[in-house]
Design a protein around this motif. Structure first.
Motif, PDB file in Angstrom:
ATOM      1  N   LEU A  21       0.620  -1.201  -0.025  1.00  0.00           N
ATOM      2  CA  LEU A  21      -0.033  -0.056   0.096  1.00  0.00           C
ATOM      3  C   LEU A  21       0.915   1.250   0.003  1.00  0.00           C
ATOM      4  O   LEU A  21       1.631   1.419   0.953  1.00  0.00           O
ATOM      5  CB  LEU A  21      -1.085  -0.007   1.288  1.00  0.00           C
ATOM      6  CG  LEU A  21      -1.965   1.043   1.214  1.00  0.00           C
ATOM      7  CD1 LEU A  21      -2.717   1.079   0.253  1.00  0.00           C
ATOM      8  CD2 LEU A  21      -2.790   1.087   2.529  1.00  0.00           C
ATOM      9  N   ILE A  22       0.840   1.918  -1.214  1.00  0.00           N
ATOM     10  CA  ILE A  22       1.643   3.226  -1.106  1.00  0.00           C
ATOM     11  C   ILE A  22       0.816   4.354  -0.747  1.00  0.00           C
ATOM     12  O   ILE A  22      -0.413   4.735  -1.574  1.00  0.00           O
ATOM     13  CB  ILE A  22       2.161   3.268  -2.533  1.00  0.00           C
ATOM     14  CG1 ILE A  22       2.711   1.959  -3.362  1.00  0.00           C
ATOM     15  CG2 ILE A  22       3.132   4.409  -2.757  1.00  0.00           C
ATOM     16  CD1 ILE A  22       4.138   1.419  -2.554  1.00  0.00           C
ATOM     17  N   HIS A  23       1.160   5.328   0.247  1.00  0.00           N
ATOM     18  CA  HIS A  23       0.282   6.458   0.515  1.00  0.00           C
ATOM     19  C   HIS A  23       1.040   7.588  -0.037  1.00  0.00           C
ATOM     20  O   HIS A  23       0.187   8.552  -0.536  1.00  0.00           O
ATOM     21  CB  HIS A  23       0.567   6.659   2.070  1.00  0.00           C
ATOM     22  CG  HIS A  23      -0.095   5.455   3.025  1.00  0.00           C
ATOM     23  ND1 HIS A  23      -1.238   5.451   3.244  1.00  0.00           N
ATOM     24  CD2 HIS A  23       0.646   4.412   3.379  1.00  0.00           C
ATOM     25  CE1 HIS A  23      -1.445   4.248   3.843  1.00  0.00           C
ATOM     26  NE2 HIS A  23      -0.516   3.679   4.055  1.00  0.00           N
ATOM     27  N   THR A  24       2.160   7.846  -0.093  1.00  0.00           N
ATOM     28  CA  THR A  24       2.970   9.184  -0.495  1.00  0.00           C
ATOM     29  C   THR A  24       4.385   8.890  -1.174  1.00  0.00           C
ATOM     30  O   THR A  24       4.667   7.518  -1.147  1.00  0.00           O
ATOM     31  CB  THR A  24       3.188   9.958   0.547  1.00  0.00           C
ATOM     32  OG1 THR A  24       4.178   9.430   1.533  1.00  0.00           O
ATOM     33  CG2 THR A  24       2.061  10.297   1.357  1.00  0.00           C
ATOM     34  N   ALA A  25       4.709   9.792  -2.211  1.00  0.00           N
ATOM     35  CA  ALA A  25       5.968   9.622  -2.750  1.00  0.00           C
ATOM     36  C   ALA A  25       6.998  10.504  -1.801  1.00  0.00           C
ATOM     37  O   ALA A  25       6.372  11.552  -1.166  1.00  0.00           O
ATOM     38  CB  ALA A  25       6.327   9.986  -4.124  1.00  0.00           C
ATOM     39  N   THR A  26       8.353  10.141  -1.628  1.00  0.00           N
ATOM     40  CA  THR A  26       9.169  10.773  -0.844  1.00  0.00           C
ATOM     41  C   THR A  26      10.406  11.022  -1.784  1.00  0.00           C
ATOM     42  O   THR A  26      11.458  10.449  -1.324  1.00  0.00           O
ATOM     43  CB  THR A  26       9.400  10.191   0.697  1.00  0.00           C
ATOM     44  OG1 THR A  26       8.357   9.770   1.125  1.00  0.00           O
ATOM     45  CG2 THR A  26      10.121  11.179   1.256  1.00  0.00           C
ATOM     46  N   PRO A  27      10.437  11.723  -2.832  1.00  0.00           N
ATOM     47  CA  PRO A  27      11.471  11.897  -3.599  1.00  0.00           C
ATOM     48  C   PRO A  27      12.802  12.577  -2.873  1.00  0.00           C
ATOM     49  O   PRO A  27      12.372  13.470  -1.826  1.00  0.00           O
ATOM     50  CB  PRO A  27      11.281  12.536  -4.849  1.00  0.00           C
ATOM     51  CG  PRO A  27      10.052  13.157  -4.322  1.00  0.00           C
ATOM     52  CD  PRO A  27       9.417  12.467  -3.275  1.00  0.00           C
ATOM     53  N   ARG A  43       5.174  13.919  -0.908  1.00  0.00           N
ATOM     54  CA  ARG A  43       4.106  14.503  -1.810  1.00  0.00           C
ATOM     55  C   ARG A  43       3.142  13.401  -1.856  1.00  0.00           C
ATOM     56  O   ARG A  43       3.390  12.369  -1.768  1.00  0.00           O
ATOM     57  CB  ARG A  43       5.062  14.599  -3.111  1.00  0.00           C
ATOM     58  CG  ARG A  43       6.139  15.444  -3.026  1.00  0.00           C
ATOM     59  CD  ARG A  43       6.667  15.654  -4.621  1.00  0.00           C
ATOM     60  NE  ARG A  43       7.688  16.776  -4.619  1.00  0.00           N
ATOM     61  CZ  ARG A  43       8.560  16.839  -5.526  1.00  0.00           C
ATOM     62  NH1 ARG A  43       8.461  15.854  -6.611  1.00  0.00           N
ATOM     63  NH2 ARG A  43       9.449  17.668  -5.737  1.00  0.00           N
ATOM     64  N   ASP A  44       2.054  13.992  -2.219  1.00  0.00           N
ATOM     65  CA  ASP A  44       1.067  12.940  -2.602  1.00  0.00           C
ATOM     66  C   ASP A  44       1.126  12.188  -4.009  1.00  0.00           C
ATOM     67  O   ASP A  44       2.075  12.381  -4.827  1.00  0.00           O
ATOM     68  CB  ASP A  44      -0.436  13.685  -3.026  1.00  0.00           C
ATOM     69  CG  ASP A  44      -1.110  14.274  -1.743  1.00  0.00           C
ATOM     70  OD1 ASP A  44      -1.083  13.334  -0.712  1.00  0.00           O
ATOM     71  OD2 ASP A  44      -1.411  15.454  -1.568  1.00  0.00           O
ATOM     72  N   GLU A  50      -5.380  14.021  -3.541  1.00  0.00           N
ATOM     73  CA  GLU A  50      -4.961  14.464  -2.429  1.00  0.00           C
ATOM     74  C   GLU A  50      -5.179  13.240  -1.443  1.00  0.00           C
ATOM     75  O   GLU A  50      -6.428  13.130  -1.101  1.00  0.00           O
ATOM     76  CB  GLU A  50      -5.142  15.778  -1.810  1.00  0.00           C
ATOM     77  CG  GLU A  50      -4.107  15.880  -0.625  1.00  0.00           C
ATOM     78  CD  GLU A  50      -4.401  17.319  -0.194  1.00  0.00           C
ATOM     79  OE1 GLU A  50      -4.444  17.713   1.030  1.00  0.00           O
ATOM     80  OE2 GLU A  50      -4.882  18.246  -0.738  1.00  0.00           O
ATOM     81  N   GLY A  51      -4.351  12.631  -0.758  1.00  0.00           N
ATOM     82  CA  GLY A  51      -4.541  11.501   0.193  1.00  0.00           C
ATOM     83  C   GLY A  51      -4.822  10.115  -0.348  1.00  0.00           C
ATOM     84  O   GLY A  51      -5.047   9.138   0.495  1.00  0.00           O
TER      85      GLY A  51
END
Length: 127
Positions: A21-27, A43-44, A50-51
């Protein structure tokens, strides 16, 4: 990604596909490009509201690897699935080295069975 975001089937289940389950991206964008001065920016997910989350299937081979990793590292549900030395997010350089090594090993192992013109490169693109 945290351990609680991974759904593993029971070891004896007939279907061994897992779900991530992927919630957000954290580049990793660099300190100079974030408002907080941190290297990573949360980031979304691209192309999602969003969310909103995304569920990704995981191959049975990945299920075995993740199950063993969680057990070996004695990870708890709230822990990061893959952690840096201090328990935080893995450094981009660590991920790039691992990816480069995996691509190189995978290309060596399968290069003789690839059709002509589909050579594997270590940059993640096809030649």
């Amino acid at each position: 990604m945290r351990v609680k975001d991974v759904t593993l089937p029971g070891p004896d289940a007939g279907d061994q596909w897992c779900e991530l389950l992927i919630h957000t991206a954290t580049p990793e964008v660099g300190k100079q490009w974030t408002d907080t001065g941190e290297i990573h920016e949360e980031r979304d997910l691209k192309g999602r509201a969003e969310g909103e989350t995304r569920t990704v299937p995981g191959h049975p081979a990945l299920t075995r690897i993740l199950r063993q990793h969680i057990e070996d590292e004695k990870l708890k549900p709230g822990d990061l699935l893959f952690q840096g030395e201090t328990g935080g997010i893995l450094a981009g350089s660590v991920i790039r080295r691992a990816w480069h090594g995996a691509r190189k090993a995978g290309c060596r192992r399968t290069s003789s069975s690839r059709p002509r013109g589909s050579a594997c490169t270590t940059t993640g693109t096809r030649a």
